[in-house]
Design a protein around this motif. Structure first.
Motif, PDB file in Angstrom:
ATOM      1  N   ALA A 124      -6.809  -1.375  -4.624  1.00 14.25           N
ATOM      2  CA  ALA A 124      -6.003  -1.389  -3.404  1.00 14.25           C
ATOM      3  C   ALA A 124      -5.230  -2.691  -3.268  1.00 14.25           C
ATOM      4  CB  ALA A 124      -6.905  -1.175  -2.188  1.00 14.25           C
ATOM      5  N   ALA A 125      -5.881  -3.815  -3.573  1.00 18.85           N
ATOM      6  CA  ALA A 125      -5.199  -5.108  -3.490  1.00 18.85           C
ATOM      7  C   ALA A 125      -4.014  -5.157  -4.442  1.00 18.85           C
ATOM      8  CB  ALA A 125      -6.186  -6.231  -3.805  1.00 18.85           C
ATOM      9  N   ALA A 126      -4.173  -4.586  -5.634  1.00 16.57           N
ATOM     10  CA  ALA A 126      -3.073  -4.560  -6.597  1.00 16.57           C
ATOM     11  C   ALA A 126      -1.940  -3.664  -6.102  1.00 16.57           C
ATOM     12  CB  ALA A 126      -3.581  -4.087  -7.960  1.00 16.57           C
ATOM     13  N   LEU A 127      -2.289  -2.507  -5.529  1.00 15.32           N
ATOM     14  CA  LEU A 127      -1.269  -1.569  -5.059  1.00 15.32           C
ATOM     15  C   LEU A 127      -0.499  -2.114  -3.860  1.00 15.32           C
ATOM     16  CD1 LEU A 127      -3.209   1.830  -5.289  1.00 15.32           C
ATOM     17  CD2 LEU A 127      -1.491   0.928  -6.873  1.00 15.32           C
ATOM     18  N   LYS A 128      -1.112  -3.019  -3.099  1.00 18.25           N
ATOM     19  CA  LYS A 128      -0.447  -3.586  -1.926  1.00 18.25           C
ATOM     20  C   LYS A 128       0.310  -4.872  -2.252  1.00 18.25           C
ATOM     21  CE  LYS A 128      -3.025  -3.376   1.901  1.00 18.25           C
ATOM     22  NZ  LYS A 128      -4.232  -3.460   2.775  1.00 18.25           N
ATOM     23  N   SER A 129       0.288  -5.283  -3.513  1.00 15.90           N
ATOM     24  CA  SER A 129       1.001  -6.490  -3.920  1.00 15.90           C
ATOM     25  C   SER A 129       2.504  -6.252  -3.881  1.00 15.90           C
ATOM     26  CB  SER A 129       0.579  -6.899  -5.332  1.00 15.90           C
ATOM     27  OG  SER A 129       1.043  -5.946  -6.279  1.00 15.90           O
ATOM     28  N   ASP A 130       3.266  -7.342  -3.923  1.00  9.02           N
ATOM     29  CA  ASP A 130       4.722  -7.240  -3.880  1.00  9.02           C
ATOM     30  C   ASP A 130       5.274  -6.408  -5.035  1.00  9.02           C
ATOM     31  OD1 ASP A 130       4.741  -8.796  -1.621  1.00  9.02           O
ATOM     32  OD2 ASP A 130       5.184 -10.669  -2.674  1.00  9.02           O
ATOM     33  N   LYS A 131       4.613  -6.453  -6.192  1.00 12.35           N
ATOM     34  CA  LYS A 131       5.127  -5.764  -7.375  1.00 12.35           C
ATOM     35  C   LYS A 131       4.893  -4.264  -7.347  1.00 12.35           C
ATOM     36  CE  LYS A 131       4.808  -9.721 -10.497  1.00 12.35           C
ATOM     37  NZ  LYS A 131       4.243 -10.246 -11.765  1.00 12.35           N
ATOM     38  N   LEU A 132       3.865  -3.802  -6.606  1.00 16.31           N
ATOM     39  CA  LEU A 132       3.530  -2.386  -6.623  1.00 16.31           C
ATOM     40  C   LEU A 132       3.628  -1.703  -5.257  1.00 16.31           C
ATOM     41  CD1 LEU A 132       0.415  -2.344  -9.016  1.00 16.31           C
ATOM     42  CD2 LEU A 132       2.807  -1.865  -9.567  1.00 16.31           C
ATOM     43  N   ALA A 133       3.859  -2.473  -4.207  1.00 13.80           N
ATOM     44  CA  ALA A 133       3.872  -1.884  -2.864  1.00 13.80           C
ATOM     45  C   ALA A 133       4.964  -0.830  -2.706  1.00 13.80           C
ATOM     46  CB  ALA A 133       4.038  -2.987  -1.810  1.00 13.80           C
ATOM     47  N   ALA A 134       6.046  -0.960  -3.462  1.00 10.68           N
ATOM     48  CA  ALA A 134       7.161  -0.015  -3.345  1.00 10.68           C
ATOM     49  C   ALA A 134       7.025   1.177  -4.284  1.00 10.68           C
ATOM     50  CB  ALA A 134       8.486  -0.735  -3.612  1.00 10.68           C
ATOM     51  N   ALA A 135       5.879   1.356  -4.905  1.00 16.25           N
ATOM     52  CA  ALA A 135       5.684   2.488  -5.822  1.00 16.25           C
ATOM     53  C   ALA A 135       5.953   3.798  -5.102  1.00 16.25           C
ATOM     54  CB  ALA A 135       4.263   2.480  -6.379  1.00 16.25           C
ATOM     55  N   LYS A 136       6.627   4.726  -5.783  1.00 14.18           N
ATOM     56  CA  LYS A 136       6.983   6.004  -5.168  1.00 14.18           C
ATOM     57  C   LYS A 136       5.766   6.900  -4.975  1.00 14.18           C
ATOM     58  CE  LYS A 136      11.597   6.014  -7.240  1.00 14.18           C
ATOM     59  NZ  LYS A 136      11.437   4.741  -7.965  1.00 14.18           N
ATOM     60  N   SER A 137       4.826   6.824  -5.900  1.00 13.01           N
ATOM     61  CA  SER A 137       3.654   7.690  -5.800  1.00 13.01           C
ATOM     62  C   SER A 137       2.473   7.094  -6.544  1.00 13.01           C
ATOM     63  CB  SER A 137       3.962   9.095  -6.346  1.00 13.01           C
ATOM     64  OG  SER A 137       4.271   9.021  -7.728  1.00 13.01           O
ATOM     65  N   VAL A 138       1.297   7.431  -6.084  1.00 15.94           N
ATOM     66  CA  VAL A 138       0.046   7.032  -6.728  1.00 15.94           C
ATOM     67  C   VAL A 138      -0.843   8.270  -6.744  1.00 15.94           C
ATOM     68  CG1 VAL A 138      -2.003   5.588  -6.604  1.00 15.94           C
ATOM     69  CG2 VAL A 138       0.215   4.645  -5.930  1.00 15.94           C
ATOM     70  N   ILE A 139      -1.118   8.800  -7.928  1.00 19.49           N
ATOM     71  CA  ILE A 139      -1.934  10.007  -8.022  1.00 19.49           C
ATOM     72  C   ILE A 139      -3.249   9.673  -8.711  1.00 19.49           C
ATOM     73  CG2 ILE A 139      -2.119  12.324  -8.969  1.00 19.49           C
ATOM     74  CD1 ILE A 139       0.847  12.618  -8.729  1.00 19.49           C
ATOM     75  N   LEU A 140      -4.336  10.145  -8.151  1.00 20.86           N
ATOM     76  CA  LEU A 140      -5.656   9.985  -8.734  1.00 20.86           C
ATOM     77  C   LEU A 140      -5.989  11.295  -9.445  1.00 20.86           C
ATOM     78  CD1 LEU A 140      -7.328   8.273  -5.663  1.00 20.86           C
ATOM     79  CD2 LEU A 140      -6.253   7.199  -7.640  1.00 20.86           C
ATOM     80  N   GLU A 141      -6.116  11.234 -10.744  1.00 19.24           N
ATOM     81  CA  GLU A 141      -6.278  12.424 -11.565  1.00 19.24           C
ATOM     82  C   GLU A 141      -7.729  12.489 -12.060  1.00 19.24           C
ATOM     83  OE1 GLU A 141      -3.021  13.970 -14.514  1.00 19.24           O
ATOM     84  OE2 GLU A 141      -4.500  12.810 -15.639  1.00 19.24           O
TER      85      GLU A 141
END
Length: 209
Positions: A124-141
């Motif tokens: 979660a911390a990585a996904l909320k970082s400046d580099k990944l916060a704008a990701a269009k989608s995050v899917i857990l497969e």
């Protein structure tokens, strides 16, 4: 208490994007990686530098004679066509990034263990970082090994992916709109030579930037 290990990877919402992510190398971080390690694995590398042309500049020949009559007359120059505007090149879209993480669940359950929550906290911390916060989608497969029936593995893999998704959304406030859970069952083993290997029990997570 026995635990089952599962892996996470960040994914895109469309089948085309998921297929593209599977074509990429899937990285793996075992144990409890830090958010920085996860961020580095999920962040696209920099664009390659474009080499600058270094060809020699062509120059007109010069006569060394003091007699101007011996100097060759300059050849007439053909009319040059007007320069055409260069079309702008659209930036290349970054390919989805895939990563396997160890996420622990209770045996035969979709309940996260404390260790599993710790890994998701770092994700979660990585996904909320400046580099990944704008990701269009995050899917857990979600993926399972070949033990048990195909229908049971399919259902459990989806429930575990859904559990991880809910934890990221509720605990860490990551937008549920861009989080998606997918159940793959045992259809895509990480180790095809041993379908019952524990490495096949994972939630592959893929990020679409």
């Amino acid at each position: 208490m026995r635990t089952i290990f599962i892996t996470t990877a960040v994914v895109a919402l469309s089948a085309a994007v998921i297929a593209g992510a599977h074509a990429q190398e899937v990285k793996s971080l075992r144990g409890k990686p830090s958010s920085d390690m996860i961020l580095q694995a999920l962040t696209p590398s920099g664009e390659p530098e474009v080499p600058v042309a270094t060809g020699k500049v062509r120059r007109r020949g010069l006569s060394l004679s003091n007699d101007e009559s011996e100097a060759p007359a300059p050849a007439p120059q053909a009319a040059q066509p007007a320069a055409q505007p260069v079309a702008a090149v659209a930036p290349q879209k970054a390919a989805p990034r895939a990563l396997d993480l160890d996420i622990q669940f209770q045996f035969n359950s979709d309940q996260l263990t404390n260790d599993g929550k710790d890994v998701l906290d770092q994700l979660a911390a990585a996904l909320k970082s400046d580099k990944l916060a704008a990701a269009k989608s995050v899917i857990l497969e979600g993926h399972a090994d070949a033990k048990g029936s195909a229908s049971y593995n399919q259902a459990l893999s989806f429930k575990r992916a859904q559990s991880a998704r809910n934890y990221l959304a509720v605990r860490h406030g990551i937008s549920a709109a861009k989080l998606k859970a997918v159940g793959k069952g045992s259809s895509e083993p990480a180790n095809p030579n041993n379908p019952e290997d524990e490495v096949n029990r994972r939630v592959r997570v893929i990020v679409d930037l």
